[in-house]
Design an enzyme around this catalytic site. Structure first.
Site, PDB file in Angstrom:
ATOM      1  N   LYS A 185      -3.106   3.123 -19.266  1.00 29.43           N
ATOM      2  CA  LYS A 185      -2.371   2.806 -20.231  1.00 29.43           C
ATOM      3  C   LYS A 185      -1.766   1.009 -19.940  1.00 29.43           C
ATOM      4  O   LYS A 185      -0.741   0.693 -20.287  1.00 29.43           O
ATOM      5  CB  LYS A 185      -1.016   3.559 -20.432  1.00 29.43           C
ATOM      6  CG  LYS A 185      -1.350   5.076 -20.595  1.00 29.43           C
ATOM      7  CD  LYS A 185      -1.558   5.034 -22.016  1.00 29.43           C
ATOM      8  CE  LYS A 185      -1.656   6.440 -22.603  1.00 29.43           C
ATOM      9  NZ  LYS A 185      -1.979   6.738 -23.919  1.00 29.43           N
ATOM     10  N   PRO A 203       0.812  -1.190   0.014  1.00 27.31           N
ATOM     11  CA  PRO A 203      -0.082   0.091  -0.126  1.00 27.31           C
ATOM     12  C   PRO A 203       0.806   1.436   0.164  1.00 27.31           C
ATOM     13  O   PRO A 203       0.289   2.283  -0.368  1.00 27.31           O
ATOM     14  CB  PRO A 203      -0.822  -0.036   1.258  1.00 27.31           C
ATOM     15  CG  PRO A 203       0.017  -0.954   2.189  1.00 27.31           C
ATOM     16  CD  PRO A 203       0.815  -1.796   1.384  1.00 27.31           C
ATOM     17  N   THR A 251      -2.379  -6.179   0.168  1.00 28.78           N
ATOM     18  CA  THR A 251      -3.383  -5.446  -0.701  1.00 28.78           C
ATOM     19  C   THR A 251      -3.894  -4.539   0.090  1.00 28.78           C
ATOM     20  O   THR A 251      -3.860  -4.146   1.192  1.00 28.78           O
ATOM     21  CB  THR A 251      -4.547  -6.267  -0.766  1.00 28.78           C
ATOM     22  OG1 THR A 251      -5.215  -7.023   0.540  1.00 28.78           O
ATOM     23  CG2 THR A 251      -4.160  -7.757  -1.518  1.00 28.78           C
ATOM     24  N   ALA A 252      -4.693  -3.582  -0.683  1.00 29.80           N
ATOM     25  CA  ALA A 252      -5.532  -2.252   0.022  1.00 29.80           C
ATOM     26  C   ALA A 252      -6.449  -2.792   1.054  1.00 29.80           C
ATOM     27  O   ALA A 252      -6.446  -2.249   1.931  1.00 29.80           O
ATOM     28  CB  ALA A 252      -6.208  -1.527  -0.999  1.00 29.80           C
ATOM     29  N   GLY A 309       0.639  -1.737  -7.601  1.00 36.30           N
ATOM     30  CA  GLY A 309       0.418  -1.559  -6.057  1.00 36.30           C
ATOM     31  C   GLY A 309      -0.381  -2.538  -5.440  1.00 36.30           C
ATOM     32  O   GLY A 309      -0.940  -3.162  -6.276  1.00 36.30           O
ATOM     33  N   GLY A 310      -0.223  -2.350  -4.196  1.00 42.05           N
ATOM     34  CA  GLY A 310      -0.764  -3.692  -3.600  1.00 42.05           C
ATOM     35  C   GLY A 310      -0.380  -5.007  -3.844  1.00 42.05           C
ATOM     36  O   GLY A 310       0.828  -5.278  -4.193  1.00 42.05           O
ATOM     37  N   ASP A 311      -1.204  -5.783  -4.306  1.00 42.87           N
ATOM     38  CA  ASP A 311      -0.922  -7.212  -4.715  1.00 42.87           C
ATOM     39  C   ASP A 311      -1.184  -7.396  -6.380  1.00 42.87           C
ATOM     40  O   ASP A 311      -2.401  -6.926  -6.617  1.00 42.87           O
ATOM     41  CB  ASP A 311      -1.565  -8.384  -4.228  1.00 42.87           C
ATOM     42  CG  ASP A 311      -1.345  -9.655  -4.572  1.00 42.87           C
ATOM     43  OD1 ASP A 311      -0.215 -10.098  -3.962  1.00 42.87           O
ATOM     44  OD2 ASP A 311      -2.126 -10.196  -5.190  1.00 42.87           O
ATOM     45  N   ASP A 335       3.444   6.023 -12.796  1.00 49.19           N
ATOM     46  CA  ASP A 335       4.112   7.401 -12.054  1.00 49.19           C
ATOM     47  C   ASP A 335       3.999   7.204 -10.613  1.00 49.19           C
ATOM     48  O   ASP A 335       5.052   7.448 -10.038  1.00 49.19           O
ATOM     49  CB  ASP A 335       3.466   8.711 -12.702  1.00 49.19           C
ATOM     50  CG  ASP A 335       4.644   9.599 -13.064  1.00 49.19           C
ATOM     51  OD1 ASP A 335       5.682   8.930 -13.523  1.00 49.19           O
ATOM     52  OD2 ASP A 335       4.347  10.532 -13.141  1.00 49.19           O
TER      53      ASP A 335
END
Lengths: 256, 256
Positions: free
Chosen positions: A60, A14, A114-115, A82-84, A38
């Site tokens: 994208k 996270p 994960t989040a 991000g996360g998993d 980014d």
């Protein structure tokens, strides 16, 4: 002969480097190329020194996946997620394209926090056992399927984690989710809203199904929402910390 | 005055120190006491040197939780939990008892990689988006509730992760789950069975709903089972690697 390169799809968890696994860090440090959104690249800047960085932007994903496969024929490439990467992350689309192209490239999916888990950890223990993870975005899933899944999820009586809960363009998805929750849950069902977990601007809000309207403006694409299950309750530890506990079921078996 | 101690409930992920987050490692190294199930302590032995270790055994969760709270009044205590402490881990019972005792002790839940994510990462991308996590153990949840949840879960059409899928004492729970899956899913629905993910003796089996009987002996308490969703499919990358992909939905929106 298989390609000399390797493609890693790496979950960074996270936040910054604190929530990175040792394996994720090792893979990033050993890569020739790092490709990613980014904002993830910026978070990890301190540990990416010396790697060739390819920054991409939201939306994208397919282009980014193809680029990673092309480079991985000859290089060690890390696609950052991000996360998993296996939960609303890049693993699915990258492996789907790898499969379609019939590319004989070694791959490794490196799991991350994960989040849902990040949000849960800041609230106390709102999940504890069985739960459902659902995204309210209809970018890739038609709204009628989202609605069907919401009904199935709330019928289970378990906590439900909502990803991408509410954007300016579609505030009505979250309203629909709350309406459906109300058909299966009591008005005092706890709801946890966690914004920017383990990042700058972290914010934790605990409310109930009947109180959600008062904090609705806090629910946006930077938040993860946990709707409690039938047994979840709000919990106050000390004076100012408010959280959610879903008992696992020990009370059905033991005295304590 | 609040207690000088602090209670950490630390997720160590699926395996040894490779899947540990930086935060989990930092917390373990800074603790006076480490409490945990014997097998977790053994896995982490190399990084626990110098800490006072209290080994406990399965089934002693309440006793272990009380002990951790008692020690955390004056000390930094880490309660170790496999995977993520908030998912079939120790966070629920520890915070429940902390709440009942009204103890003013600082706490932190440190998230970790879950068994579901670990299994998914080794299979490719069987979850990708929405999914359900369910335990088939009736130790803490009555069988009729498990059955209701299984029906709700399969009705959603998403992948379903089964924890504690099958023990010698109750092989019929897994049989029931497969029977219910068959009411909502086609016979060629992929099923992934992952044993000892990221540990010695790791084994990955990919089959289908109609083929599950042939590998039923492989399903036990050391495995995590992922039942594919309506769109999941078996995937072969190269010649001998078999996995599962659940498309996220990009094909509904893009050509690639």
């Amino acid at each position: 002969m298989p390609s000399p390169g390797k493609l890693y799809i790496v979950g960074i968890g996270p936040g910054g480097s604190e929530q990175l696994t040792a394996r994720a860090r090792e893979v990033l440090e050993g890569s020739d190329y790092i490709i990613g959104n980014d904002s993830y690249i910026t978070q990890l800047a301190p540990i990416l020194a010396g790697r060739t960085i390819i920054r991409s932007s939201m939306g994208k994903e397919i282009e980014r996946a193809k680029k990673s496969i092309e480079l991985a024929r000859e290089n060690r490439v890390s696609m950052v997620s991000g996360g998993d990467p296996g939960v609303y992350g890049m693993a699915g689309i990258v492996l789907e394209i790898l499969d379609r192209e019939g590319a004989d490239i070694a791959w490794e999916v490196v799991p991350g926090v994960t989040a849902a888990q990040a949000a849960a950890s800041l609230l106390g223990s709102p999940l504890s056992g069985d739960f459902v993870t659902l995204s309210l975005s209809d970018l890739l899933t038609p709204l009628e399927i989202i609605e069907k899944r919401l009904r199935g999820a709330f019928s289970m009586g378990t906590p439900v984690v909502l990803y991408n809960p509410r954007s300016r363009g579609r505030p009505h998805h979250f309203a629909l989710a709350m309406e459906l929750a109300g058909k299966y849950r009591k008005p005092d069902t706890p709801i946890g809203i966690v914004r920017n977990a383990y990042r700058d601007g972290e914010e934790i809000i605990v409310t109930t199904l009947s109180g959600i309207e008062d904090v609705i403006d806090k629910v946006d694409m930077h938040t993860t929402v946990i709707v409690g299950g039938e047994e979840s309750r709000i919990w106050r530890n000390g004076t100012d910390v408010e959280g959610i506990i879903t008992p696992r079921g020990y009370h059905r078996k033991y005295l304590y």
